[in-house]
Scaffold this motif. Structure first.
Motif, mmCIF file in Angstrom:
data_model
loop_
_atom_site.group_PDB
_atom_site.id
_atom_site.type_symbol
_atom_site.label_atom_id
_atom_site.label_comp_id
_atom_site.label_asym_id
_atom_site.label_seq_id
_atom_site.Cartn_x
_atom_site.Cartn_y
_atom_site.Cartn_z
ATOM 1 N N ILE A 74 23.342 -48.069 -33.268
ATOM 2 C CA ILE A 74 22.296 -47.048 -33.467
ATOM 3 C C ILE A 74 22.910 -46.128 -32.450
ATOM 4 N N ALA A 75 23.105 -46.500 -31.218
ATOM 5 C CA ALA A 75 23.514 -45.714 -30.049
ATOM 6 C C ALA A 75 24.800 -44.796 -30.262
ATOM 7 N N PHE A 76 25.753 -45.597 -30.769
ATOM 8 C CA PHE A 76 27.111 -45.128 -31.288
ATOM 9 C C PHE A 76 27.142 -44.018 -32.209
ATOM 10 N N GLY A 77 25.908 -44.170 -33.161
ATOM 11 C CA GLY A 77 25.912 -43.314 -34.501
ATOM 12 C C GLY A 77 25.052 -41.945 -34.309
ATOM 13 N N ILE A 78 23.947 -42.100 -33.325
ATOM 14 C CA ILE A 78 22.983 -40.914 -33.323
ATOM 15 C C ILE A 78 23.425 -39.864 -32.717
ATOM 16 N N ARG A 79 22.804 -38.633 -33.018
ATOM 17 C CA ARG A 79 23.283 -37.354 -32.659
ATOM 18 C C ARG A 79 22.096 -36.667 -32.380
ATOM 19 N N ARG A 80 22.060 -35.537 -31.545
ATOM 20 C CA ARG A 80 20.964 -34.837 -31.159
ATOM 21 C C ARG A 80 20.526 -33.739 -32.451
ATOM 22 N N GLU A 81 21.504 -33.349 -33.206
ATOM 23 C CA GLU A 81 21.097 -32.321 -34.251
ATOM 24 C C GLU A 81 20.554 -32.695 -35.406
ATOM 25 N N GLY A 82 20.127 -34.157 -35.312
ATOM 26 C CA GLY A 82 19.002 -34.201 -36.369
ATOM 27 C C GLY A 82 19.461 -35.638 -37.199
ATOM 28 N N GLY A 83 18.746 -35.524 -38.470
ATOM 29 C CA GLY A 83 18.973 -36.680 -39.266
ATOM 30 C C GLY A 83 17.860 -37.673 -39.162
ATOM 31 N N SER A 84 17.885 -38.667 -39.790
ATOM 32 C CA SER A 84 17.072 -39.689 -39.780
ATOM 33 C C SER A 84 17.506 -41.127 -39.429
ATOM 34 N N ILE A 85 16.545 -41.983 -38.925
ATOM 35 C CA ILE A 85 16.669 -43.292 -38.475
ATOM 36 C C ILE A 85 17.383 -44.035 -39.561
ATOM 37 N N LYS A 86 17.060 -43.737 -40.767
ATOM 38 C CA LYS A 86 17.388 -44.392 -41.929
ATOM 39 C C LYS A 86 18.845 -44.054 -42.264
#
Length: 643
Positions: A388-400
């Motif tokens: 999760i930490a590797f993939g998440i970015r500030r610009e948005g999206g969803s946890i899914k």
């Protein structure tokens, strides 16, 4: 009026500590924390009720044991590799060890050795050896500076007492007085814990107690100093008849040598001088490694030529041998030419070998992101958390959008970072403490593309960005953590939610740490931080409930806190200043906790309280503004007002 912020000393304890509100020994108090008479306290109840006067001895002992279990000390030892057959025995045959072991009274043995020479493996071996050879209770703790719960001497002493009390439950009675007067906070004081330990061993009739403590050099300095002071006084007059022995390991650093090696009663076994013994153990490790390679590549007896190459290059370092054997295991075709090339060209210098390992990464930017995360993480992350930490970015999206943990993610991490990281029990670690030292920027320039290239401030900014971005996801606004009719959250609800949202537990608890340690960089995240600190928002209530619950704060949960109050609690001075610049109301009151100044005082943050006072902040008692200039302040805040 003894306590200017909100009530009587009996409600809050005599000396609140930074990092949490003052807790009481009898935690079923539900007083008004701001003094406001119009609040409805019946809407809050505590999740844990500790009332010592009504508690049976067995119940008290259970509570004490729970308080002392502050770290997963068993799993920390499990991180240490098993020793190769026949290794480590040189220590138990050494005269210094025999002298220490033969002592009938308390004593200290310090085993020092250089980096990569197997101190932790020896310490783990000695735990087993002592349990098998001595009629004694053997306790242990392994320091590591990559995990908050392995950095502090208070955690070490809690682990030792927990092991003692688990084996001899009746000994818990020696902690009852401290528990009665200080509640769970007795576990936060080196002196209190040490006094309990000495009293238990001296008066408890439990026989000999031996404590094995590994890697003192990785203990934080604040608690290391008092721990060494206590340990080196063990053979003193007051403890001469106490059957308590300590065996500690560390690198031979000057500050530890100064404090630990100076007392004449310390028995110092210098591993750095045991050249022949360590070299012989390294040879045994090479032999086992070659046998493993022969089995892996189905060439029994066919890799003897590698043994000679490794033996000529090992230079007494287990770590070097382990890394090169790993490279050989992961080689492409296992041809004699490739094996010979790997073994003969592997740099003898550890820094050069680390550089060579990381230079092989096909995606250095991705590898660097993982390494920044591993270095900055407050505790080792699981593979799921890292995904999760590797993939998440500030610009948005969803946890899914981040998806579930794929079965091959461990392989992805290994492909990116090679042998520089290890995965143990689905948690990610750097291969060794020297790997951390290799990466983190210091005063000296590094060599190549990796050495000394990670700045702690930048790494913490990355982790703050990741954590805050995760907490700002829409899911936490539309599907918040459920609470009961009184606004409280149960342990079951928290467990269910953090299982459902794989990074919530880490992000909720530790984003303030990373924001703080980002220093001036952190304010780049101010706007997104406002999203997770908006008064009454479901995002705020979700992460704050998890944060509150996991810090074991049994005080009523605040549903009406503002961003100003949260920043005051967390010690975020630059955020408070920014909020004031934007017209934030510094004197908004929470029904239970009062104003931001009340909260800063309750958390015993003198710097924050001073900052708020300079901004004309007000405090309240019994719903009325307090004239601070005429009130005696609690200990720690005397410089803020006139008595």
């Amino acid at each position: 009026m003894g306590n200017w912020l909100s009530g009587t000393p009996s409600e809050y304890g005599s000396s609140p500590q930074r990092g949490g509100p003052s807790l009481t020994a009898n935690s079923n108090n539900q007083g008004n924390y701001s003094g406001n008479t119009n609040s409805n306290n019946s809407n809050y109840n505590n999740t844990i009720n500790i009332n010592h006067s009504d508690t049976s001895p067995s119940r008290k002992h259970t509570e004490i044991l729970q308080c002392l279990y502050t770290s997963s000390y068993e799993s920390h030892r499990d991180r240490v590799p098993e020793p190769v057959e026949g290794t480590c025995t040189w220590v138990t045959e050494h005269q210094k060890y025999l002298d220490w072991s033969a002592k009938k009274t308390s004593g200290l043995l310090w085993l020092s050795a250089d980096p990569g020479c197997g101190k932790s493996v020896i310490a783990s071996f000695l735990v087993t050896h002592l349990k098998n050879q001595r009629n004694a209770i053997v306790c242990y703790f392994f320091f590591k500076d990559d995990s908050n719960e392995q950095k502090s001497a208070t955690f070490a002493l809690c682990a030792i007492l927990h092991q003692l009390f688990s084996q001899r439950t009746h000994l818990c009675k020696y902690a009852e007085e401290a528990f009665k007067t200080k509640g769970a906070k007795f576990t936060e004081e080196v002196g209190t814990l040490w006094d309990i330990l000495v009293k238990v061993v001296a008066q408890g009739g439990c026989g000999d107690v031996v404590c094995v403590v590994d890697a003192l050099d990785e203990c934080e300095q604040e608690t290391l100093t008092p721990l060494i002071r206590h340990v080196t006084r063990l053979p003193g007059p007051q403890t001469s008849d106490t059957p308590l022995k300590f065996l500690v390991t560390s690198r031979p650093y000057h500050n530890i040598e100064r404090d630990l090696g100076t007392p004449p009663t310390t028995i110092w076994l210098k591993g750095e001088d045991a050249v022949n013994a360590i070299t012989a153990d390294v040879m045994r490790v090479i032999d086992e490694g070659i046998e493993g390679l022969e089995s892996c590549w189905e060439r029994p007896g066919g890799l003897g030529y590698l043994r000679k190459l490794l033996q000529s290059s090992a230079d007494r370092t287990f770590l070097w041998v382990s890394l090169v054997l790993g490279i050989l295991r992961d080689s492409g075709d296992g041809s004699p030419e490739e094996f010979t090339n790997i073994a003969s060209t592997a740099p003898r210098d550890l820094a050069e070998l680390y550089t060579k390992i990381l230079d092989k990464s096909k995606y250095p930017d991705k590898a660097r992101r993982i390494l920044n995360i591993v270095v900055a993480a407050v505790r080792p992350l699981t593979l799921r958390e890292m995904k999760i930490a590797f993939g998440i970015r500030r610009e948005g999206g969803s946890i899914k959008d981040l998806g579930d943990l794929p079965s091959g993610f461990e392989k992805t991490v290994r492909n990116l970072c090679g042998l520089f990281v290890r995965v143990i029990d689905s948690k990610i670690y750097l291969v060794h403490q020297t790997a951390r030292e290799f990466l983190i920027r210091g005063s000296l320039p590094g060599q190549g593309n990796w050495q000394y290239t990670l700045c702690p401030k930048d790494s913490n900014f990355i982790m703050a960005d990741i954590s805050i971005s995760y907490l700002s996801q829409e899911e936490f606004e539309s599907a918040p953590l459920e609470t009961d009719a009184y606004g409280q959250v149960s342990g079951e609800a928290v467990d269910h939610f953090v299982q459902k949202y794989g990074f919530l537990d880490y992000a909720a608890q530790h984003w303030p740490d990373h924001f703080r340690d980002s220093h001036d960089h952190g304010m780049k995240l101010f706007e997104i931080t406002q999203q997770i600190c908006e008064t009454g928002s479901k995002r705020l209530l979700t992460w704050l409930q998890v944060y509150w619950f996991n810090n074991r704060w049994f005080n009523p949960f605040p549903k009406d806190w503002t961003h100003m109050m949260i920043a005051s609690m967390l010690g975020q001075g630059t955020v408070v200043e920014r909020l004031l610049q934007e017209g934030g109301d510094i004197n908004t009151q929470s029904d239970i906790y009062g104003s931001a100044l009340n909260i800063a005082a309750m958390w015993n943050d003198e710097g924050m309280a001073k900052r708020l006072l300079e901004g004309n902040a007000k405090a309240y008692v019994d719903g009325e503004e307090l004239d601070i200039s005429h009130v005696k302040t609690p200990h720690g805040l005397k410089s803020l007002v006139q008595n």
